[in-house]
Design an enzyme around this catalytic site. Structure first.
Site, PDB file in Angstrom:
ATOM      1  N   SER A 115       0.820  -1.213   0.000  1.00 27.53           N
ATOM      2  CA  SER A 115       0.000   0.000   0.000  1.00 27.53           C
ATOM      3  C   SER A 115       0.853   1.262   0.000  1.00 27.53           C
ATOM      4  O   SER A 115       0.395   2.315  -0.459  1.00 27.53           O
ATOM      5  CB  SER A 115      -0.929   0.019   1.213  1.00 27.53           C
ATOM      6  OG  SER A 115      -1.915  -0.961   1.065  1.00 27.53           O
ATOM      7  N   ASP A 166      -1.138   5.308   8.732  1.00 31.31           N
ATOM      8  CA  ASP A 166      -0.948   4.107   7.912  1.00 31.31           C
ATOM      9  C   ASP A 166      -0.567   4.517   6.474  1.00 31.31           C
ATOM     10  O   ASP A 166      -0.658   5.679   6.092  1.00 31.31           O
ATOM     11  CB  ASP A 166      -2.236   3.274   7.921  1.00 31.31           C
ATOM     12  CG  ASP A 166      -1.990   1.832   7.466  1.00 31.31           C
ATOM     13  OD1 ASP A 166      -0.817   1.395   7.468  1.00 31.31           O
ATOM     14  OD2 ASP A 166      -2.968   1.152   7.101  1.00 31.31           O
ATOM     15  N   HIS A 353      -4.294  -2.055  -4.921  1.00 33.87           N
ATOM     16  CA  HIS A 353      -4.028  -3.452  -5.305  1.00 33.87           C
ATOM     17  C   HIS A 353      -5.191  -4.307  -4.817  1.00 33.87           C
ATOM     18  O   HIS A 353      -6.039  -3.812  -4.080  1.00 33.87           O
ATOM     19  CB  HIS A 353      -2.740  -3.959  -4.637  1.00 33.87           C
ATOM     20  CG  HIS A 353      -2.761  -3.746  -3.144  1.00 33.87           C
ATOM     21  ND1 HIS A 353      -3.490  -4.545  -2.287  1.00 33.87           N
ATOM     22  CD2 HIS A 353      -2.211  -2.779  -2.367  1.00 33.87           C
ATOM     23  CE1 HIS A 353      -3.364  -4.088  -1.053  1.00 33.87           C
ATOM     24  NE2 HIS A 353      -2.605  -3.022  -1.063  1.00 33.87           N
TER      25      HIS A 353
HETATM   26 ZN   LIG Z   1      -2.622  -4.679   2.414  1.00 33.33          ZN
END
Ligand SMILES: [Zn+2]
Ligand SMILES: *[C@@H]1O[C@H](CO)[C@@H](O)[C@H](O)[C@H]1NC(C)=O
Ligand SMILES: *[C@@H]1O[C@H](CO)[C@@H](O)[C@H](O)[C@H]1NC(C)=O
Ligand SMILES: *[C@@H]1O[C@H](CO)[C@@H](O)[C@H](O)[C@H]1NC(C)=O
Ligand SMILES: *[C@@H]1O[C@H](CO)[C@@H](O)[C@H](O)[C@H]1NC(C)=O
Length: 532
Positions: A115, A166, A353
């Site tokens: 990510s 994140d 993704h």
């Molecule tokens: Zn992931």
């Protein structure tokens, strides 16, 4: 003769008519020319003034990320929605009505992205290595579209359901070599002056209890930021009828969870006092839109962050709930945009993704498989596998009876469990293996629903892109720039062009940022449930 040549006759008549009308045209031409000159002179007087007063239309770009969502997730969720609403195939997701193309997702370091590299491709318009947050292949910080937007006087915001530190939100608002440097990411997000609004989870990286250096960044802020760092404070602001009149000013931070926001499937079946992604998005839009500092419009990132976590956990029942909550948020923003025709809005949504290599229809015996999957199995499940495993490990009254009544009947809605299931689960509780315990429970659901997973990580499959704009011409403009199969580095260009951003200036700004790790980076590589 004239009678013998009616054609010639009628031609003569016509030419007479024409010469008559020709002189009329000449007169009219003179009249209109004079009138036009007169009108032009008057208009010049009238127009000069308004031109100087003319304000540019505000431009707003909302960049949506559905973390971990492949086209397979969209199908699963659409099927699930049709099932629970008892509707036929005509019922679609909101997103379905905005499909614009697909995105290729590989990173610089691998065919399969994480990510961090995925979001840096969006934010910096370049391919970098897995784990990189706003830095290029050589670990040089790269300016992001969010920073460039701020430097061009737009307001900026981040809305997520995971930690605000994140990978996805961090890649738009921070620059560090490794995604695990979350304490440093938090510091940059606060002190850069680039972010006007943050809503989501991850308070732990801003307060003394969770930070390695023991600092309490929130306390240090004093009155520089408006803070609302728990569910009640969030709703205090949310419930203000008129945000303009209230004391709520930017910058604004509402991290209402220490870590991630609970999964939607858990929220629906427990007393949860925090906001949904739609409510987070709604507050963000209202605060940015009505801020007295909103001169040109805003750039806002909205992420359905935890769809990815459902996939990492191979939790089939978790996926449709999480994606439907995102769909609801997308629809809210779309309606908001359509209700403001005096401003320009572009909504773009894609994924970094796919996660889990999820398959809809799974072979579970050596017989030739049936062409079927069972959404009703997912509909009966009341909690995430993660939640159920935690409960089983923290309760001290867990025995066979508890499994039958609470785990199987109440939480999973599974009646055809076996003696072997009971034996295995009790043994995993005994060995305190929360990862394998979660896998076992999730697989009981997956097998029965005929949903398969091929990995606990990510996959390389192309993901969908979605587009909406609040006028036909703007939609056409944006569609020309994202339609078809694209590289994930291309979408940022739409933001840059539409908002008129200067990425050179943003790169210059970013180059001065201290991005190296303060502590030796220690990635926990042996636990695949850590949701990256
Ligand atoms: Zn992931
Ligand atoms: C990765 O980046 C390097 C340096 O820019 C470049 O030479 C290489 O071609 C890139 N590889 C891929 C697969 O993107
Ligand atoms: C708060 O704002 C003041 C004035 O801009 C600034 O001097 C100070 O450093 C800020 N404090 C923090 C903790 O950011
Ligand atoms: C909110 O308050 C502002 C400032 O008092 C006022 O101009 C505006 O009309 C109000 N909006 C609504 C919807 O009441
Ligand atoms: C963009 O920023 C760079 C660096 O600050 C500057 O040299 C350049 O003139 C800017 N370009 C435009 C079009 O403003």
């Amino acid at each position: 003769m004239s009678e013998s040549l009616p054609l010639l006759n009628s031609l003569k008549k016509q030419s007479k008519k024409q010469s008559l009308s020709n002189s009329l045209v000449k007169k009219l031409l003179v009249f209109f020319t004079l009138a036009a000159i007169f009108i032009t002179i008057i208009l010049q007087f009238l127009i000069i003034e308004p031109k100087q007063l003319e304000v540019e239309r505000k431009k707003n770009f909302i960049f949506f990320v559905t973390d971990g969502t492949g086209p397979n997730y969209v199908t699963l969720t659409r099927n699930y929605k049709q099932f629970i609403n008892n509707n036929d195939y005509a019922e679609l997701l909101q997103l379905d009505q905005h499909l614009s193309g697909t995105s290729r997702t590989r990173s610089n370091s691998s065919w399969v992205t994480d990510s961090a590299a995925g979001a840096t491709a969006f934010s910096c318009l370049l391919k970098t290595y897995n784990g990189a947050i706003g830095v290029d292949h050589h670990q040089n910080p790269c300016g992001t579209v969010l920073e460039a937007a701020k430097m061009a006087n737009y307001l900026t915001g981040l809305v997520v359901t995971t930690r605000i530190t994140d990978a996805t939100p961090a890649s738009f608002s921070a620059h560090v070599d490794y995604r695990s440097q979350e304490d440093q990411i938090a510091e940059q997000q606060i002190s850069s002056g680039m972010v006007d609004l943050m809503i989501g989870g991850g308070l732990q990286h801003f307060v003394s209890g969770g930070r390695k250096d023991g600092r309490d960044i929130i306390k240090e802020l004093g009155s520089n930021w408006t803070t609302a760092n728990d569910p009640a404070s969030f709703f205090n602001v949310y419930n203000q009828k008129n945000i303009t009149e209230s004391e709520v000013t930017l910058p604004f931070i509402s991290l209402f969870e220490m870590g991630d926001v609970p999964f939607q499937i858990d929220v629906e079946n427990m007393a949860y006092s925090g906001p949904s992604l739609k409510e987070e998005s709604e507050l963000a839009l209202r605060l940015l839109h009505s801020s007295p500092d909103n001169e040109k419009g805003f750039f806002l990132l909205i992420e359905g962050s935890r769809i990815d976590h459902c996939g990492h956990n191979n939790d089939a029942a978790c996926i449709p709930r999480e994606l439907m909550a995102f769909d609801e948020a997308f629809n809210y923003v779309k309606t908001f945009a359509d209700e403001h025709p005096d401003e320009d809005f572009i909504l773009f949504s894609t994924s970094d993704h796919e996660t889990g290599g999820m398959t809809i229809s799974r072979q579970i015996t050596s017989d030739y498989p049936d062409y079927i999957w069972y959404p009703e199995v997912l509909a009966k499940v009341k909690h995430s596998g993660h939640y159920m495993a935690q409960q089983l490990l923290t309760k001290n009254n867990v025995d066979e009876k508890f499994l039958k009544k609470t785990l199987f009947a109440d939480w999973l809605g599974i009646e055809d469990y076996t003696k072997e299931d009971i034996k295995q689960i009790l043994s995993l509780i005994e060995s305190r293996n929360s990862g394998f315990l979660q896998d076992y429970i999730n697989n009981m659901v997956g097998i029965r629903a005929r949903i398969g997973f091929s990995t606990h990580g990510h996959s390389a499959i192309d993901v969908n892109t979605y587009l909406h704009a609040n006028s036909e011409s703007l939609l056409n403009y944006a569609f020309q720039r994202v339609r078809g199969n694209r590289e994930n580095t291309e979408f940022g260009s739409l933001v840059v062009e539409f908002l008129g951003l200067n990425m050179t200036a943003a790169n210059e700004y970013a180059s001065g940022i201290n991005h190296g790790p303060l502590f030796a980076a220690t990635e926990n590589i042996d636990e695949y449930h850590n949701n990256i």
